[in-house]
Scaffold this motif. Sequence first.
Motif, mmCIF file in Angstrom:
data_model
loop_
_atom_site.group_PDB
_atom_site.id
_atom_site.type_symbol
_atom_site.label_atom_id
_atom_site.label_comp_id
_atom_site.label_asym_id
_atom_site.label_seq_id
_atom_site.Cartn_x
_atom_site.Cartn_y
_atom_site.Cartn_z
ATOM 1 N N ALA A 1 0.851 -1.193 0.000
ATOM 2 C CA ALA A 1 0.000 0.000 0.000
ATOM 3 C C ALA A 1 0.887 1.244 0.000
ATOM 4 C CB ALA A 1 -0.909 -0.005 1.223
ATOM 5 N N PHE A 2 0.795 2.048 -1.059
ATOM 6 C CA PHE A 2 1.656 3.227 -1.210
ATOM 7 C C PHE A 2 0.843 4.509 -1.053
ATOM 8 C CE2 PHE A 2 4.298 0.023 -3.100
ATOM 9 C CZ PHE A 2 5.603 0.466 -2.907
ATOM 10 N N GLU A 3 1.506 5.543 -0.552
ATOM 11 C CA GLU A 3 0.929 6.875 -0.464
ATOM 12 C C GLU A 3 1.854 7.863 -1.161
ATOM 13 O OE1 GLU A 3 0.748 8.323 3.505
ATOM 14 O OE2 GLU A 3 2.837 7.865 3.966
ATOM 15 N N ALA A 4 1.276 8.929 -1.719
ATOM 16 C CA ALA A 4 2.061 9.941 -2.423
ATOM 17 C C ALA A 4 2.721 10.882 -1.429
ATOM 18 C CB ALA A 4 1.176 10.717 -3.382
ATOM 19 N N LEU A 5 4.023 11.120 -1.642
ATOM 20 C CA LEU A 5 4.761 12.053 -0.796
ATOM 21 C C LEU A 5 4.926 13.418 -1.454
ATOM 22 C CD1 LEU A 5 7.704 9.908 0.639
ATOM 23 C CD2 LEU A 5 5.543 10.513 1.741
ATOM 24 N N GLY A 6 5.068 13.457 -2.743
ATOM 25 C CA GLY A 6 5.308 14.720 -3.434
ATOM 26 C C GLY A 6 5.423 14.506 -4.919
ATOM 27 N N ARG A 7 5.611 15.617 -5.620
ATOM 28 C CA ARG A 7 5.654 15.616 -7.073
ATOM 29 C C ARG A 7 6.897 16.357 -7.559
ATOM 30 N NH1 ARG A 7 0.595 17.743 -10.672
ATOM 31 N NH2 ARG A 7 -0.366 16.003 -9.541
ATOM 32 N N VAL A 8 7.551 15.806 -8.596
ATOM 33 C CA VAL A 8 8.717 16.446 -9.209
ATOM 34 C C VAL A 8 8.417 16.629 -10.696
ATOM 35 C CG1 VAL A 8 11.184 16.250 -9.729
ATOM 36 C CG2 VAL A 8 10.301 15.411 -7.536
ATOM 37 N N VAL A 9 8.476 17.859 -11.172
ATOM 38 C CA VAL A 9 8.196 18.153 -12.579
ATOM 39 C C VAL A 9 9.333 17.622 -13.448
ATOM 40 C CG1 VAL A 9 7.820 19.979 -14.277
ATOM 41 C CG2 VAL A 9 6.844 20.179 -11.979
ATOM 42 N N SER A 10 8.989 16.984 -14.556
ATOM 43 C CA SER A 10 10.000 16.421 -15.455
ATOM 44 C C SER A 10 10.269 17.368 -16.621
ATOM 45 C CB SER A 10 9.560 15.059 -15.980
ATOM 46 O OG SER A 10 8.318 15.161 -16.629
ATOM 47 N N LEU A 11 11.334 17.069 -17.369
ATOM 48 C CA LEU A 11 11.721 17.926 -18.483
ATOM 49 C C LEU A 11 10.720 17.864 -19.624
ATOM 50 C CD1 LEU A 11 13.913 19.854 -19.521
ATOM 51 C CD2 LEU A 11 15.076 17.870 -20.512
ATOM 52 N N GLY A 12 10.142 16.687 -19.864
ATOM 53 C CA GLY A 12 9.127 16.547 -20.906
ATOM 54 C C GLY A 12 9.602 15.756 -22.104
ATOM 55 N N SER B 1 18.767 12.776 -23.650
ATOM 56 C CA SER B 1 20.041 12.841 -22.947
ATOM 57 C C SER B 1 19.813 12.558 -21.461
ATOM 58 C CB SER B 1 20.701 14.215 -23.128
ATOM 59 O OG SER B 1 19.862 15.238 -22.620
ATOM 60 N N LEU B 2 20.882 12.361 -20.733
ATOM 61 C CA LEU B 2 20.791 12.006 -19.317
ATOM 62 C C LEU B 2 20.254 13.177 -18.504
ATOM 63 C CD1 LEU B 2 21.505 9.673 -17.331
ATOM 64 C CD2 LEU B 2 23.651 10.871 -16.900
ATOM 65 N N GLN B 3 19.185 12.929 -17.734
ATOM 66 C CA GLN B 3 18.605 13.928 -16.843
ATOM 67 C C GLN B 3 18.592 13.380 -15.418
ATOM 68 O OE1 GLN B 3 17.870 16.931 -18.065
ATOM 69 N NE2 GLN B 3 18.316 16.232 -20.156
ATOM 70 N N GLN B 4 18.833 14.264 -14.430
ATOM 71 C CA GLN B 4 18.903 13.839 -13.038
ATOM 72 C C GLN B 4 17.814 14.530 -12.223
ATOM 73 O OE1 GLN B 4 22.766 13.288 -11.230
ATOM 74 N NE2 GLN B 4 23.794 13.882 -13.124
ATOM 75 N N TYR B 5 17.208 13.763 -11.311
ATOM 76 C CA TYR B 5 16.139 14.274 -10.457
ATOM 77 C C TYR B 5 16.388 13.815 -9.017
ATOM 78 C CZ TYR B 5 13.690 14.984 -14.903
ATOM 79 O OH TYR B 5 13.349 15.374 -16.161
ATOM 80 N N GLY B 6 15.768 14.526 -8.078
ATOM 81 C CA GLY B 6 15.913 14.150 -6.683
ATOM 82 C C GLY B 6 14.703 14.558 -5.864
ATOM 83 N N PHE B 7 14.564 13.912 -4.702
ATOM 84 C CA PHE B 7 13.481 14.207 -3.773
ATOM 85 C C PHE B 7 13.932 13.788 -2.378
ATOM 86 C CE2 PHE B 7 9.657 13.163 -1.377
ATOM 87 C CZ PHE B 7 8.841 14.264 -1.626
ATOM 88 N N THR B 8 13.539 14.562 -1.348
ATOM 89 C CA THR B 8 13.906 14.258 0.029
ATOM 90 C C THR B 8 12.668 13.925 0.843
ATOM 91 O OG1 THR B 8 15.846 15.706 -0.041
ATOM 92 C CG2 THR B 8 14.992 15.130 2.124
ATOM 93 N N ASP B 9 12.679 12.757 1.451
ATOM 94 C CA ASP B 9 11.640 12.373 2.412
ATOM 95 C C ASP B 9 12.082 12.907 3.770
ATOM 96 O OD1 ASP B 9 9.760 11.251 4.046
ATOM 97 O OD2 ASP B 9 10.180 9.168 3.493
ATOM 98 N N GLU B 10 11.429 13.966 4.224
ATOM 99 C CA GLU B 10 11.861 14.639 5.447
ATOM 100 C C GLU B 10 11.357 13.958 6.707
ATOM 101 O OE1 GLU B 10 10.560 18.642 4.952
ATOM 102 O OE2 GLU B 10 12.142 19.129 3.496
ATOM 103 N N ALA B 11 10.468 12.993 6.577
ATOM 104 C CA ALA B 11 9.933 12.322 7.764
ATOM 105 C C ALA B 11 9.787 10.828 7.505
ATOM 106 C CB ALA B 11 8.592 12.931 8.156
ATOM 107 N N PRO B 12 10.879 10.125 7.263
ATOM 108 C CA PRO B 12 10.784 8.676 7.057
ATOM 109 C C PRO B 12 10.334 7.971 8.335
ATOM 110 C CG PRO B 12 13.073 9.348 7.283
ATOM 111 C CD PRO B 12 12.271 10.601 7.228
#
Length: 375
Positions: free
Chosen positions: A238-249, A253-264
Amino acid sequence: MKRFVLLAALLVGPLMGSAQDLDWNNYPEGELTNTFTNIGNIPVNATVEVLGMTSALSIDYPRPMPNGLELRVNFPTDGDCISLKVTFSQPVNNLNFNLLDIDRIDGDSQYQDQVTVTGSNGGTPVSPAIGTAVTNTISGNTITGINEDVNNSVNTISFSGPLTEITIQYCAGPEWDDPRLQLIYITNFNWDDAPALPVRLASFSGKRVENQVRLGWQTTFESNSAYFVVERSTDAKAFEALGRVVSLGFSESLQQYGFTDEAPVLGTNYYRLRQVDQDGRFAYSKIIGVGYDPSSYYFEARPVDKNRIEVLTNVPEPVFNVVDLRGLRELRQVETLGANRYLIHVGAGSLAAPSLKIVQLRTPVFSATKKLLIP
């Protein structure tokens, strides 16, 4: 280029196993534009446009025929062309079809067919694989007729991956001589009965940093991608959404993304990405697990520049050292930036760049090392 009855197996082209189908039998005779709507199990619209020297087309052409869509022309001179462009409302995956009767005629009517096939995905060029035929040669994306040894010779055309537009340019070749009728056929278009994934993930990983979990991922391809939803679970079910990261579209070429879970949560945190495209379609990434125990020790290091290294650790009263691969000490100064955050200043060391440094942490309760490539 002459009109002959073709075996049924060739009429359908490479259709087997493909549920999506643009059927030329429904094309209105003589029209220069037409839109096919809701094609296939995953509905796609396809807009067809005939461009270029359309005045060279015979009356009521293009015309659907048993062999496929027939383009019959009478070009005034060599180098004259018409183009058939098909634009899809959303990417189609692994498009394939056949081109028939690309050849060259010697005799009363000396003409030469020359066909170039190009594609794109959101504006990014995509090249097809083109099968050989005895009546023509292939150079890059261009097929040029050389003889008429076989009636209705077949060149297979296939694209790997997603596609939003394809253009078939039909020209009078350089060895054209006498202005007579010439023609080719285009068989039905087919593609996979599955949506093209909006992105292609190269990696997806996570690690604990202080009292957080940092996630990072890389893409090597994006098509019509809108955003990533980061989801977390404690049981990998069972998964819940933590946040959203906009993509390049759109990207190849190689693209890098990141996200921080501040309350694991305590224990193992499971993460996955929901990759959503502009049309609302989505696909899930693999699931990764990251352990979290706020009472345990952590040690992270990263280069700031060639003379500074940032260290994050919750080890009490840490003692640092930095050496090169020869074991020579390069630490100059340790600066405390805040709770559990330090800045290590190192010497120039070897003049070669990049260079490998070994960061050492020693205390009575915890010891660790990190190897860093310094730019």
